[in-house]
Design a protein around this motif. Structure first.
Motif, mmCIF file in Angstrom:
data_model
loop_
_atom_site.group_PDB
_atom_site.id
_atom_site.type_symbol
_atom_site.label_atom_id
_atom_site.label_comp_id
_atom_site.label_asym_id
_atom_site.label_seq_id
_atom_site.Cartn_x
_atom_site.Cartn_y
_atom_site.Cartn_z
ATOM 1 N N CYS A 17 0.835 -1.214 0.000
ATOM 2 C CA CYS A 17 0.000 0.000 0.000
ATOM 3 C C CYS A 17 0.865 1.258 0.000
ATOM 4 O O CYS A 17 0.557 2.233 -0.691
ATOM 5 N N ALA A 21 0.988 4.154 -2.876
ATOM 6 C CA ALA A 21 0.806 5.572 -2.553
ATOM 7 C C ALA A 21 2.002 6.387 -3.033
ATOM 8 O O ALA A 21 1.829 7.454 -3.643
ATOM 9 N N VAL A 51 1.865 6.110 5.015
ATOM 10 C CA VAL A 51 0.943 5.004 4.738
ATOM 11 C C VAL A 51 1.477 3.705 5.350
ATOM 12 O O VAL A 51 0.732 2.944 5.982
ATOM 13 N N GLY A 55 -0.327 1.554 8.282
ATOM 14 C CA GLY A 55 -0.662 0.149 8.053
ATOM 15 C C GLY A 55 -0.065 -0.766 9.104
ATOM 16 O O GLY A 55 -0.714 -1.714 9.566
#
Length: 169
Positions: A17, A21, A51, A55
């Motif tokens: 992720c 990003a 990010v 996470g």
């Protein structure tokens, strides 16, 4: 090794992720926004780190209690990620300038292949040992701070069996 499976998968998912990003923001900042490449990359790197931190903090390592503030934890996480980026750059520099492998393929293999693998290993180690440390009281992993667990399924099973024996005589 088996106990690391969920942790590695969670770390990889957060990393994926973060990479998405980073790439998406970089392309947007370079394209429609029109920023120069270094500024765009610096900003997208910070966004990707954020990010990845979110996470890992809210996902992978959510059961590990923070013994420092989230801001300090993020600072250490950011430093670990900068170290990972430097590993990638070092691999590329050694290959390109030190060993003379100057083709596009060689640069990709050394920077995005070997460098990324080494940087990921460093980031995983740094994230689990420096940022989201295991509970100091037990010296074990993330499951220790989850109520009702004892570090592994086997430990929990023994605990339940012991409880059952005391109830049944």
């Amino acid at each position: 090794m088996r106990a690391l499976g969920p942790e590695v998968l969670g770390f990889a998912a957060a990393g994926f992720c973060a990479y998405a990003a980073d790439l998406g923001i970089f392309l947007w900042l370079r394209g429609p926004v029109g920023l120069d490449p270094l500024t765009a990359k610096a900003l997208s790197f910070v966004a990707g780190c954020t990010v990845a931190y979110a996470g890992n903090a809210l996902g992978t390592y959510r059961h590990r209690a923070a013994d420092v503030s989230r801001l300090r934890q993020y600072g250490v996480f950011f430093a670990v990620n900068v170290a990972g980026a430097l590993v990638q750059l070092l691999c590329l520099a050694v290959s390109h300038y030190g060993l003379g492998f100057t083709s596009g393929v060689a640069d990709t293999v050394s920077g995005a292949g070997i460098g990324m693998a080494l940087a990921t290993a460093l980031r995983f180690w740094g994230t689990r040992t420096l940022v989201f440390r295991a509970d100091k009281g037990t010296g074990q992993g993330a499951q220790d701070s989850v109520p009702g667990t004892h570090g592994s399924a086997r430990g929990t099973e023994r605990s339940v069996r012991g409880t059952q024996r005391s109830w049944t005589g």
